[in-house]
Enzyme design. Structure first.
Site, mmCIF file in Angstrom:
data_model
loop_
_atom_site.group_PDB
_atom_site.id
_atom_site.type_symbol
_atom_site.label_atom_id
_atom_site.label_comp_id
_atom_site.label_asym_id
_atom_site.label_seq_id
_atom_site.Cartn_x
_atom_site.Cartn_y
_atom_site.Cartn_z
ATOM 1 N N TYR A 23 -2.384 5.140 -3.043
ATOM 2 C CA TYR A 23 -2.201 5.374 -4.475
ATOM 3 C C TYR A 23 -1.686 4.113 -5.160
ATOM 4 C CZ TYR A 23 -2.781 10.403 -3.791
ATOM 5 O OH TYR A 23 -3.294 11.644 -3.497
ATOM 6 N N ASN B 55 4.162 1.737 2.380
ATOM 7 C CA ASN B 55 5.233 2.528 1.774
ATOM 8 C C ASN B 55 4.822 4.001 1.766
ATOM 9 O OD1 ASN B 55 7.461 3.406 0.358
ATOM 10 N ND2 ASN B 55 6.891 2.434 -1.577
ATOM 11 N N LEU C 159 0.854 -1.182 0.000
ATOM 12 C CA LEU C 159 0.000 0.000 0.000
ATOM 13 C C LEU C 159 0.893 1.237 0.000
ATOM 14 C CD1 LEU C 159 -2.630 -1.123 2.672
ATOM 15 C CD2 LEU C 159 -2.784 -1.325 0.182
ATOM 16 N N ASP C 160 0.880 1.973 -1.124
ATOM 17 C CA ASP C 160 1.636 3.221 -1.239
ATOM 18 C C ASP C 160 0.759 4.353 -0.725
ATOM 19 O OD1 ASP C 160 3.780 1.888 -2.460
ATOM 20 O OD2 ASP C 160 2.897 2.115 -4.452
ATOM 21 N N VAL C 161 1.253 5.070 0.282
ATOM 22 C CA VAL C 161 0.399 5.964 1.068
ATOM 23 C C VAL C 161 0.938 7.389 1.074
ATOM 24 C CG1 VAL C 161 -0.607 6.326 3.342
ATOM 25 C CG2 VAL C 161 -0.184 3.999 2.538
#
Length: 256
Positions: A142, A172, A129-131
């Site tokens: 995102y 992340n 999970l890109d945050v």
């Protein structure tokens, strides 16, 4: 005895090893195979390799590169980038990759997590999970290398991934990527308290003290870093490095 894992994360673009800041301006820093050879000698706990443009460019994973990396690795190896189907995940697993990292595809089609988990085992499925922080102190997730926002609260997305069959979550921080100014402990706490499966955090490490602060506060956890393990010194000279055995023991010294 369980202990925290300290994990180099290598970013790959056009077959080269790169580093980014806030997911932008990738800087070439070397050959990923050479980096893996050095990490072998340094007895790293685990290695993550992410092809940062594969999903955004709608490309297949580079199976030849993955096979070469898997053959060279003497540590558990996690690969992510461009995995859109069950068949691709199984093929990558069969190349000798212990874990597959999934992001864009499974956040658009969560059922894919379950299919892949059933096929290669829950322990081999990692959801990334890109945050990014919002203006109001929350967090948005995102996909596609940070270019497209996903609907849903970060905690609910993490819970969903766990319920669907993920064996691990990687958080992340886009805001902290490449900044080397420390991890986002509020973000870590939010997700750590919401899930029961292993959590790995990425984005912000600038020193071993940053890693130690995460282990001290959040206990048994995966602590990943990119810049810290490929740069050295004020001028960010390229130098592949990793904590010594003694350093790792110290970093885990407060664990029961």
């Amino acid at each position: 005895m369980l202990r925290s894992r300290i994990i180099p994360c290598l970013l790959v673009k056009n077959k080269g090893l790169v580093k980014t800041v806030n997911f932008k301006d990738p800087k070439y820093v070397g050959d990923p195979i050479n980096a893996v050879k050095i990490f072998n000698e340094k007895l790293v706990d685990e290695l993550v390799v992410l092809d940062i443009d594969a999903s955004r460019d709608n490309r297949e994973p580079d199976y030849k590169m993955i096979a070469n990396l898997a053959t060279e690795c003497r540590m558990p190896f996690c690969y992510g980038g461009g995995i859109k189907t069950l068949e691709q995940a199984v093929k990558i697993s069969n190349l000798g990759v212990e874990k597959v990292a999934l992001s864009s595809s499974v956040l658009q089609d969560p059922e894919l997590i379950t299919k892949i988990s059933n096929a290669i085992g829950k322990q081999s499925v990692v959801v990334v999970l890109d945050v990014k922080k919002t203006l109001f102190g929350g967090y948005d997730c995102y996909i596609l290398n940070g270019s497209k926002k996903v609907k849903g609260d970060i905690v609910e997305l993490a819970k969903m991934a766990q319920a669907r069959g993920a064996g691990e979550i990687v958080i992340n921080s886009i805001d902290n990527d490449g900044k080397m100014s420390g991890y986002d402990h509020k973000l870590i706490r939010l997700v750590r308290d919401a899930i029961d499966i292993p959590l790995t955090v990425l984005g912000g490490a600038g020193s071993l003290n940053d890693i130690k602060s995460v282990i001290d506060e959040h206990r048994i956890i995966g602590v990943a870093a990119g810049s810290l393990f490929v740069f050295k010194g004020t001028y960010r000279a390229v130098l592949i490095n990793y904590p010594s055995v003694e350093d790792k023991k110290l970093l885990n010294s407060l664990l029961p």
